[in-house]
Design an enzyme around this catalytic site. Structure first.
Site, PDB file in Angstrom:
ATOM      1  N   CYS A   1       4.984   1.715   3.472  1.00  0.00           N
ATOM      2  CA  CYS A   1       6.381   1.228   4.329  1.00  0.00           C
ATOM      3  C   CYS A   1       7.139   2.916   4.055  1.00  0.00           C
ATOM      4  O   CYS A   1       8.052   3.142   4.756  1.00  0.00           O
ATOM      5  CB  CYS A   1       7.149   0.271   3.247  1.00  0.00           C
ATOM      6  SG  CYS A   1       5.485  -1.618   3.615  1.00  0.00           S
TER       7      CYS A   1
ATOM      8  N   CYS B   1       1.358  -7.612  13.559  1.00  0.00           N
ATOM      9  CA  CYS B   1       1.187  -7.546  11.790  1.00  0.00           C
ATOM     10  C   CYS B   1       2.764  -7.734  11.831  1.00  0.00           C
ATOM     11  O   CYS B   1       2.785  -7.049  10.849  1.00  0.00           O
ATOM     12  CB  CYS B   1       0.953  -5.260  11.578  1.00  0.00           C
ATOM     13  SG  CYS B   1       2.137  -4.499  12.108  1.00  0.00           S
TER      14      CYS B   1
ATOM     15  N   CYS C   1      -6.416  -9.081  21.100  1.00  0.00           N
ATOM     16  CA  CYS C   1      -5.151  -8.180  21.173  1.00  0.00           C
ATOM     17  C   CYS C   1      -3.982  -9.573  20.766  1.00  0.00           C
ATOM     18  O   CYS C   1      -4.498 -10.520  21.349  1.00  0.00           O
ATOM     19  CB  CYS C   1      -4.996  -8.090  22.616  1.00  0.00           C
ATOM     20  SG  CYS C   1      -3.197  -7.222  22.555  1.00  0.00           S
TER      21      CYS C   1
ATOM     22  N   HIS D   1       3.256  -8.142  24.539  1.00  0.00           N
ATOM     23  CA  HIS D   1       2.283  -8.442  25.777  1.00  0.00           C
ATOM     24  C   HIS D   1       3.907  -8.599  27.235  1.00  0.00           C
ATOM     25  O   HIS D   1       3.243  -8.371  28.519  1.00  0.00           O
ATOM     26  CB  HIS D   1       1.996  -9.672  25.948  1.00  0.00           C
ATOM     27  CG  HIS D   1       1.310 -10.523  26.956  1.00  0.00           C
ATOM     28  ND1 HIS D   1       0.248 -10.381  27.003  1.00  0.00           N
ATOM     29  CD2 HIS D   1       0.727 -11.569  27.834  1.00  0.00           C
ATOM     30  CE1 HIS D   1      -0.559 -10.961  28.435  1.00  0.00           C
ATOM     31  NE2 HIS D   1      -0.139 -11.294  28.428  1.00  0.00           N
TER      32      HIS D   1
ATOM     33  N   CYS E   1       4.819  -7.509   3.747  1.00  0.00           N
ATOM     34  CA  CYS E   1       4.841  -8.382   2.248  1.00  0.00           C
ATOM     35  C   CYS E   1       5.555  -8.313   2.073  1.00  0.00           C
ATOM     36  O   CYS E   1       5.904  -9.281   0.995  1.00  0.00           O
ATOM     37  CB  CYS E   1       3.751  -6.966   1.362  1.00  0.00           C
ATOM     38  SG  CYS E   1       2.357  -6.584   2.539  1.00  0.00           S
TER      39      CYS E   1
ATOM     40  N   CYS F   1       3.421  -3.634   9.271  1.00  0.00           N
ATOM     41  CA  CYS F   1       1.946  -3.124   8.442  1.00  0.00           C
ATOM     42  C   CYS F   1       1.648  -1.973   9.043  1.00  0.00           C
ATOM     43  O   CYS F   1       0.767  -1.775   9.394  1.00  0.00           O
ATOM     44  CB  CYS F   1       1.059  -4.122   8.366  1.00  0.00           C
ATOM     45  SG  CYS F   1      -0.150  -4.398   6.842  1.00  0.00           S
TER      46      CYS F   1
ATOM     47  N   CYS G   1       6.580  -2.235  19.696  1.00  0.00           N
ATOM     48  CA  CYS G   1       5.848  -1.086  19.728  1.00  0.00           C
ATOM     49  C   CYS G   1       5.597  -0.011  21.186  1.00  0.00           C
ATOM     50  O   CYS G   1       5.363   1.325  21.214  1.00  0.00           O
ATOM     51  CB  CYS G   1       4.282  -1.281  19.386  1.00  0.00           C
ATOM     52  SG  CYS G   1       4.900  -2.032  17.361  1.00  0.00           S
TER      53      CYS G   1
ATOM     54  N   CYS H   1      -3.909  -4.757  19.854  1.00  0.00           N
ATOM     55  CA  CYS H   1      -2.963  -5.147  18.320  1.00  0.00           C
ATOM     56  C   CYS H   1      -3.156  -6.664  17.712  1.00  0.00           C
ATOM     57  O   CYS H   1      -3.640  -7.150  18.107  1.00  0.00           O
ATOM     58  CB  CYS H   1      -1.720  -5.719  19.512  1.00  0.00           C
ATOM     59  SG  CYS H   1      -0.101  -6.830  18.598  1.00  0.00           S
TER      60      CYS H   1
ATOM     61  N   CYS I   1      -0.663   0.996  19.215  1.00  0.00           N
ATOM     62  CA  CYS I   1      -1.814   0.473  18.625  1.00  0.00           C
ATOM     63  C   CYS I   1      -2.622   0.273  20.050  1.00  0.00           C
ATOM     64  O   CYS I   1      -3.974   1.297  20.022  1.00  0.00           O
ATOM     65  CB  CYS I   1      -2.516  -0.653  18.349  1.00  0.00           C
ATOM     66  SG  CYS I   1      -1.083  -0.629  16.594  1.00  0.00           S
TER      67      CYS I   1
ATOM     68  N   CYS J   1       0.472  -1.155  -0.199  1.00  0.00           N
ATOM     69  CA  CYS J   1       0.049   0.101  -0.163  1.00  0.00           C
ATOM     70  C   CYS J   1       0.991   1.275  -0.307  1.00  0.00           C
ATOM     71  O   CYS J   1       0.399   2.224  -0.159  1.00  0.00           O
ATOM     72  CB  CYS J   1      -0.857   0.096   1.053  1.00  0.00           C
ATOM     73  SG  CYS J   1       0.248  -0.046   2.599  1.00  0.00           S
TER      74      CYS J   1
ATOM     75  N   CYS K   1       4.417  -4.230  27.740  1.00  0.00           N
ATOM     76  CA  CYS K   1       2.120  -3.093  27.740  1.00  0.00           C
ATOM     77  C   CYS K   1       2.147  -3.280  28.747  1.00  0.00           C
ATOM     78  O   CYS K   1       2.398  -3.398  29.948  1.00  0.00           O
ATOM     79  CB  CYS K   1       1.676  -4.412  26.980  1.00  0.00           C
ATOM     80  SG  CYS K   1      -0.180  -3.911  26.891  1.00  0.00           S
TER      81      CYS K   1
ATOM     82  N   CYS L   1      -7.453  -4.628  30.071  1.00  0.00           N
ATOM     83  CA  CYS L   1      -6.117  -5.110  29.170  1.00  0.00           C
ATOM     84  C   CYS L   1      -7.461  -6.221  27.626  1.00  0.00           C
ATOM     85  O   CYS L   1      -8.307  -5.905  28.385  1.00  0.00           O
ATOM     86  CB  CYS L   1      -5.950  -7.171  29.417  1.00  0.00           C
ATOM     87  SG  CYS L   1      -5.520  -7.701  28.408  1.00  0.00           S
TER      88      CYS L   1
END
Ligand code: FSX
Ligand code: SF4
Length: 294
Positions: A20, A262, A231, A202, A125, A163, A240, A259, A252, A17, A205, A225
């Protein structure tokens, strides 16, 4: 003044898409200006020679840049690929023409990978097939590691999935390769640098205390949670929660979304439905796969 070494980078775009490339353009620290125009590491400059989304040139002239890079710098350039390559219906991702024939991306990618110093499978991808390879995978989409294995090409591949992928994951990996060499960048069993993909979401988080205490959100917007809302943090390796996105603004789960996993090779098929609780059977499969990989 010490000479600055130019590291040529050519960047192809298969089926994806373009998120990236857009994600890289959001690089904040270092800024994209520094990444592209200054020294990324002392004495080394990334010379981005080809990226269709941002370059002004077009036509045969820019295609010649690709050919010239492979011819004049064999073993001395990095090939970045975003988006998957299509094996069954290659005409869904092409780059330029030879005579009357449109050239499939997989041909260009194969040709350039053969004499590259390293290949970066950027985004899920290009790393694993990602969304374009979702069942029933009508175009025969695969990632770069699989393409190289099929073609018997032994150029090393670094996978930077996501992604989209976080800009730091690419910029930091490139900087580490330029500074310390390819062999110094530790990767996991599926080619991801462990400095970014070494821990489960996890594990770090901020809602983990709620998980341990059994406090689960039952609807979007509720505290607790997000496991019951689908998730995939318990089976997803990425930093992340501590790195965060958009220049450290949020991520996210921080924004109340589960999550989606991705960065994983199982995205999207085996991690779907995205908003459905991951079942015990699937958790067990991931646990066994993780143990087998150790
Ligand atoms: Fe794929 Fe890139 Fe997802 Fe998009 O092009 S990793 S669809 S965010 O951006 O390849
Ligand atoms: Fe784990 Fe997700 Fe719950 Fe965070 S929100 S503790 S990652 S299941």
């Amino acid at each position: 003044m010490a000479e600055i070494v130019e590291i040529p980078v050519v960047w192809l775009q298969g089926a994806g898409c373009t998120g990236c490339a857009v994600s890289l353009l959001n690089s904040f620290s270092p800024s994209i200006h520094t990444v592209l125009l200054r020294q990324l590491t002392p004495g080394k400059h990334v010379n981005l020679r080809f990226l269709a989304t941002v370059m002004a040139g077009q036509g045969q002239q820019v295609l010649d840049v690709l050919a010239d890079t492979a011819r004049t710098r064999p073993g001395g350039y990095v090939l970045v690929v975003e988006g998957s390559v299509q094996l069954t219906h290659p005409m869904f991702a092409t780059l330029g023409e030879e005579g009357e024939r449109e050239v499939p991306i997989y041909e260009k990618a194969t040709e350039l990978a053969r004499s590259a110093m390293a290949v970066v499978g950027l985004g899920t991808c290009a790393a694993f097939g990602g969304i374009p390879s979702g069942a029933p995978n009508p175009t025969g989409a695969v990632g770069m590691a699989e393409l190289l294995a099929r073609e018997g090409i032994e150029t090393p591949v670094i996978n930077i999935p996501g992604c989209p992928p976080h800009p730091d994951w690419l910029v930091g990996s490139l900087a580490a390769v330029m500074r310390y060499g390819l062999e110094a960048v530790e990767v996991d069993e599926i080619g991801r640098p462990t400095m970014y993909y070494g821990k489960l979401v996890h594990e770090t988080c901020p809602r983990r205390a709620d998980f341990d205490a059994g406090k689960f959100a039952k609807a979007f917007g509720e505290p607790g949670c997000l496991y019951e809302l689908g998730c995939k943090g318990p089976v997803t390796y990425a930093d992340c929660p501590t790195r965060m996105w958009n220049s450290g603004t949020n991520w996210c789960v921080g924004a109340g979304s589960p999550c989606h996993g991705c960065v994983e090779p199982d995205f999207p098929d085996r991690l779907s439905p995205l908003y459905k609780k991951i079942d015990q059977e699937r958790l067990e499969i991931f646990r066994l796969a993780g143990e087998a990989a150790k």
